[in-house]
Design an enzyme around this catalytic site. Structure first.
Site, PDB file in Angstrom:
ATOM      1  N   GLU A  64       3.270  -3.502   1.957  1.00 49.00           N
ATOM      2  CA  GLU A  64       2.555  -4.731   2.308  1.00 49.00           C
ATOM      3  C   GLU A  64       1.141  -4.673   1.737  1.00 49.00           C
ATOM      4  OE1 GLU A  64       4.500  -6.347   6.395  1.00 49.00           O
ATOM      5  OE2 GLU A  64       3.090  -4.712   6.653  1.00 49.00           O
ATOM      6  N   CYS A  97      -6.126  -4.088  10.147  1.00 46.52           N
ATOM      7  CA  CYS A  97      -6.157  -2.655   9.840  1.00 46.52           C
ATOM      8  C   CYS A  97      -5.198  -1.921  10.761  1.00 46.52           C
ATOM      9  CB  CYS A  97      -7.546  -2.092  10.110  1.00 46.52           C
ATOM     10  SG  CYS A  97      -8.734  -2.573   8.890  1.00 46.52           S
TER      11      CYS A  97
HETATM   12  N1  SAH Z   1      -5.355   6.375   4.774  1.00 41.29           N
HETATM   13  C1  SAH Z   1      -6.575   5.674   4.552  1.00 41.29           C
HETATM   14  C2  SAH Z   1      -6.414   4.188   4.300  1.00 41.29           C
HETATM   15  C3  SAH Z   1      -5.492   3.418   5.214  1.00 41.29           C
HETATM   16  S1  SAH Z   1      -6.073   3.021   6.817  1.00 41.29           S
HETATM   17  C4  SAH Z   1      -7.541   5.943   5.686  1.00 41.29           C
HETATM   18  O1  SAH Z   1      -7.160   6.579   6.656  1.00 41.29           O
HETATM   19  O2  SAH Z   1      -8.697   5.556   5.592  1.00 41.29           O
HETATM   20  C5  SAH Z   1      -7.360   1.869   6.547  1.00 41.29           C
HETATM   21  C6  SAH Z   1      -8.323   1.745   7.716  1.00 41.29           C
HETATM   22  O3  SAH Z   1      -7.705   1.140   8.853  1.00 41.29           O
HETATM   23  C7  SAH Z   1      -8.843   3.098   8.180  1.00 41.29           C
HETATM   24  O4  SAH Z   1     -10.222   3.066   8.410  1.00 41.29           O
HETATM   25  C8  SAH Z   1      -8.094   3.276   9.470  1.00 41.29           C
HETATM   26  O5  SAH Z   1      -8.713   4.190  10.306  1.00 41.29           O
HETATM   27  C9  SAH Z   1      -8.048   1.863  10.003  1.00 41.29           C
HETATM   28  N2  SAH Z   1      -7.046   1.673  11.044  1.00 41.29           N
HETATM   29  C10 SAH Z   1      -5.850   2.285  11.125  1.00 41.29           C
HETATM   30  N3  SAH Z   1      -5.198   1.887  12.240  1.00 41.29           N
HETATM   31  C11 SAH Z   1      -5.996   1.007  12.883  1.00 41.29           C
HETATM   32  C12 SAH Z   1      -5.877   0.248  14.087  1.00 41.29           C
HETATM   33  N4  SAH Z   1      -4.784   0.319  14.847  1.00 41.29           N
HETATM   34  N5  SAH Z   1      -6.903  -0.572  14.438  1.00 41.29           N
HETATM   35  C13 SAH Z   1      -8.000  -0.669  13.667  1.00 41.29           C
HETATM   36  N6  SAH Z   1      -8.160   0.024  12.510  1.00 41.29           N
HETATM   37  C14 SAH Z   1      -7.180   0.859  12.122  1.00 41.29           C
END
Ligand code: SAH
Length: 341
Positions: A93, A334
């Protein structure tokens, strides 16, 4: 018939050789690259200044993208979530976020993710495979073909970009280069869960994109639970590497901090960040947790707690931004991206 190859990652010189071998003028190579990288053509049929027989020949030997958009969900704010099917029927996605004059593409770099952060839906899919450079580029091209502009891209979709550096760096080079999609390097953000080896590669190769680090806690016991990668690369090692990164004169690091109720939203948590300021400068993006069915025990904090956390950082001289929430109604926020087979 030979297996088709990606024209996105084939050099202009090789395409010129292909033209010559087939008795067509070599200047077509430049035209083809322009159609793709400047006019966002997604099929050879669109390349109307090429002879029709040559377009057919190209189509027999090359593909522009070996994937297709299977579905687009859209919310009332014009957020679009694309479901893209790859050549082997694996799905990813990608999200197009529009706000005021800005359009951000949130790109995936892997099918699923091996890092299993407890708050992130993508982790629940497990790891499928790395996306190749041409798949990452095709993702960008398909998004670009349905959206008139793009002001920035963030590798915050599915996967851990720094766990796939070979393909990520190649894709970034072609998104950034003058002859490629020509998007300025400061408009490209890599977000990492703390893949230290990848961060070192950014330093060694002098890659000047922006770096976001998903930190979420400065306590090893808490971070171990939230982000199992912390067991492999504990905070001390991560901070050391980030200090090094900072010292090479790179752009200021941004920490991502997903605020989770009673897990990492306390006054002490905020002061731990303030304390880190001694090591190197950074900015902080906070976002309150997008709750997912995959982590029912984790909740978003109250608004008051979010304000308290932000104020402590702000009052202590740290630039803090609360990430604008977008796309939740279509599960495009996110940490909400997930495709179940
Ligand atoms: N693996 C990378 C990129 C993907 S996640 C990383 O960890 O940065 C992208 C962003 O979304 C990251 O900052 C992550 O912490 C955030 N994220 C993941 N799950 C989330 C959630 N349930 N609520 C809000 N942000 C989230």
């Amino acid at each position: 018939m030979p297996k088709k190859i990606s024209i996105l990652t084939t050099s202009e010189d090789s395409i010129a050789n292909f033209c010559k071998d087939n008795s067509y003028p070599t200047f077509h190579a430049k035209q083809i690259k322009e159609w793709i990288f400047k006019k966002y053509a997604v099929s050879f049929d669109e390349m109307t200044n090429l002879p029709s027989a040559f377009r057919t020949l190209l189509d027999e030997h090359y593909y522009i993208h070996d994937c297709s958009i299977e579905k687009i969900d859209e919310d009332k704010n014009n957020t679009k979530k694309l479901l893209i099917s790859l050549y082997d029927n694996k799905k990813i996605e990608s999200v197009i976020l529009s706000k005021n004059e800005r359009t951000t593409f949130c790109l995936s770099s892997q099918v699923g993710c091996r890092f299993k952060c407890s708050f992130c839906a993508t982790g629940s899919m497990g790891f499928g495979r790395n996306m190749s450079a041409d798949e990452i580029l095709a993702q960008f091209l398909l998004m670009r073909s349905i959206t008139k502009k793009v002001t920035s891209i963030v590798f915050m979709g599915m996967g851990e970009p720094l766990d796939n550096t070979k393909h990520l760096f190649k894709a970034i080079e072609l998104i950034n280069s003058f002859k490629g999609f020509n998007l300025g390097i400061r408009h490209i953000t890599i977000s990492t869960a703390g893949e230290i080896v990848g961060i070192k590669q950014l330093i060694d190769r002098g890659i000047d994109s922006r770096l976001s680090v998903s930190l979420h806690s400065l306590k090893d016991d808490v971070r171990d639970k939230l982000m199992p990668i912390n067991k492999k690369y504990p905070l001390d090692d991560l901070i050391k590497m980030l200090k090094k990164y900072s010292q090479t004169g790179k752009r200021m690091i941004t920490f991502e901090w997903v605020l989770i109720d009673s897990v990492n939203d306390s006054v002490n948590d905020a002061y731990r960040l303030v304390n880190l300021k001694k090591e190197f400068p950074f900015k902080v993006n906070v976002i309150s947790l997008n709750e997912t069915p995959f982590a029912k025990n984790l909740k978003a904090p109250s608004k008051d707690k979010v304000i308290r956390f932000k104020s402590i950082l702000h009052d202590n001289g740290i630039a803090v931004i609360e990430r604008y929430k977008q796309g939740q109604s279509i599960s495009a926020g996110c940490g909400q991206l997930v495709v179940k087979e």
